[in-house]
Scaffold this active site. Structure first.
Site, short mmCIF file in Angstrom:
data_model
loop_
_atom_site.label_atom_id
_atom_site.label_comp_id
_atom_site.label_asym_id
_atom_site.label_seq_id
_atom_site.Cartn_x
_atom_site.Cartn_y
_atom_site.Cartn_z
N GLY A 1 0.82 -1.21 0.00
CA GLY A 1 0.00 0.00 0.00
C GLY A 1 0.85 1.26 0.00
CG ASP B 1 1.13 -0.05 10.61
OD1 ASP B 1 -0.05 -0.01 10.19
OD2 ASP B 1 2.07 0.49 10.02
C1 S3P Z 1 2.40 4.11 6.33
C2 S3P Z 1 1.32 4.74 6.86
C3 S3P Z 1 0.23 4.03 7.54
C4 S3P Z 1 0.64 2.63 7.96
C5 S3P Z 1 1.35 1.90 6.86
C6 S3P Z 1 2.59 2.65 6.43
C7 S3P Z 1 3.44 4.91 5.65
O1 S3P Z 1 -0.85 3.90 6.65
O2 S3P Z 1 -0.47 1.91 8.40
O3 S3P Z 1 1.71 0.60 7.28
O4 S3P Z 1 4.54 4.39 5.40
O5 S3P Z 1 3.16 6.07 5.36
P1 S3P Z 1 -1.92 5.10 6.40
O6 S3P Z 1 -1.19 6.25 5.89
O7 S3P Z 1 -2.90 4.55 5.41
O8 S3P Z 1 -2.55 5.38 7.71
#
Ligand code: S3P
Length: 429
Positions: free
Chosen positions: A95, A316
């Protein structure tokens, strides 16, 4: 499929560990190093599947990235030299790669098609596509641009003032990276602090960025200059051992060089609030990020309430915090954590399923989890939902379970912590 059978473990954990590099910072080091001018050396890079996706993305745009163990040498020549990739870009399960790269690709003068694995394909991308379109980005794809596969016709963007409607560092980062190729100022404001590694690293790479309270402003006035990066240990990985040492009687563990950026240390505050014995030593700042050593000793714990502004600072870690709460006296309530529903899997449902299979007394709410402690965990067959943090939480749960715990598949662990089982072995005596 990589099933794993874990036997009850009646002994204490002890020793010293150095957990792998922070996942968020590792992704950002590849992005910044690849678009900067000059050679960037990244040390203690996380050699996990997610971060390697980001490396592959830049290699497919012509950037030379050499990897020797956990060191990367990135030969950045600025964004103007990035080449249009010949093939669609694969983000896998990542993601962070997806959201951050969409922000960057939207402002580059070429076409890209991007896709991911079946899990990523179910995760919302409209949260970044919407602000990027406000910046004039041309993006289309499945669900009217809400899900991968997506197609991006990169072009010059325009700066906007974006008030983050959700507490997401990935969205903030996407807009800031797009701001590097936008006319005028790009301002992102947030009501709740989310992790600030993008801002820190942009600053270290000499971007024209200013952070003023909850407002961050970036312009395209300066190109990025290469700098060396040391990636601190990932507190989200250390979290599994912090919890393990807290709940396995007689344990004492020391973890060296763990990232202690304030936007990430919610777990330490929760552990302390629950009565854990945790000590922080050797604090120092490297490449704009705080790190230090953590020593944790097992003790009796009690329940707590976790809600509001702390949630993004431990988002997380919630699966393993829920496990921790099963071993604490009294009730622990986690609320305002609706973002868990759209992580690698629906982590509220997954946590409740795994822990109740193991005999814990837990229930889900729309935006959180309620855990009634303390319960002895039994054992059972666990589905890990192809989610690395659920799999690692279940492995830690097995340490205090009274019967065998059998995980259907542990292959997802390579996403963020490929050496997790080996590191666990080292502290089992
Ligand atoms: C992350 C932000 C968080 C986190 C993900 C990594 C990042 O997600 O849960 O594992 O590296 O910016 P969100 O920005 O969707 O909250």
């Amino acid at each position: 499929m990589n099933a794993l059978k874990l036997h009850p473990y009646p002994k204490a954990l002890s020793g010293e560990l150095e957990v792998p590099g922070d996942k968020s910072i590792s992704h950002r080091s590849v992005i910044m190093g690849s678009i900067a001018n000059g050679t960037t050396k990244v040390s203690h890079f996380l050699d996990g599947e997610d971060c390697m996706r980001t490396v592959q993305v830049f290699r497919s745009m012509g950037v030379s990235i050499e990897k020797k163990g956990s060191t990367l040498i990135i030969e950045g020549k600025g964004t103007a030299t990035l080449k249009e990739p010949k093939e669609p870009i694969y983000f896998g399960n990542s993601g962070t790669t997806a959201r951050l790269m969409l922000g960057l690709l939207a402002g580059l003068p070429f076409f890209t098609a991007v896709y991911g694995d079946p899990y990523l394909s179910n995760r919302p991308m409209d949260r970044v596509v919407t602000p990027l379109k406000e910046m004039d980005a041309v993006i289309d794809g499945r669900g009217n641009g809400s899900y991968v596969p997506l197609a991006i016709r990169g072009k010059k963007l325009k700066g906007i003032h974006y008030a983050l409607p959700i507490k997401s560092a990935q969205v903030k980062s996407a807009v800031l990276l797009a701001g590097l190729h936008a006319e005028g100022d790009t301002i992102v404001s947030e009501k709740t602090t989310t992790r600030n590694h993008t801002e820190n690293m942009l600053q270290a790479f000499n971007a024209d960025i200013t952070m003023d309270g909850m407002y961050t402003t970036i312009t395209n006035k300066r190109s990025l200059q290469a700098t060396d990066v040391y990636v601190p240990g990932d507190i989200s990985s250390a979290a599994f051992f912090l919890v393990a040492a807290s709940i396995v009687p007689g344990s004492r563990l020391r973890m060296k060089n763990v990232g202690l950026n304030q936007t990430r240390t919610g777990i330490i505050e929760v552990l302390k609030a629950m009565g854990a014995m945790i000590e922080i030593t050797n604090q120092q700042s490297i490449s704009g990020e705080l790190l230090g050593d953590l020593t944790i000793t097992s003790t009796e714990l009690h329940g707590t309430v976790i809600e509001g502004d702390i949630i993004p600072r431990l988002i997380d870690e919630i699966p393993v915090i829920a496990l921790l709460a099963t071993q604490a006296d009294g009730t622990t309530i986690i609320r305002n954590a609706e973002e868990l529903r759209v992580k690698e899997t629906d982590r509220i449902a997954a946590v409740v399923n795994v822990l109740s299979t193991l005999g814990a007394n837990v229930e889900s709410t729309t935006d959180g989890i309620i855990i009634y402690g303390k319960t002895n965990l039994t054992g059972g067959h666990i589905s890990t939902y192809n989610d690395h943090r659920i799999a690692m939480m279940a492995v830690i749960a097995s340490l205090v379970a009274q019967e065998e715990v059998i995980l259907d598949d542990t292959s997802s662990i390579t996403v963020s912590y490929p050496t997790f089982l080996k590191d666990l072995q080292r502290i089992m005596n």
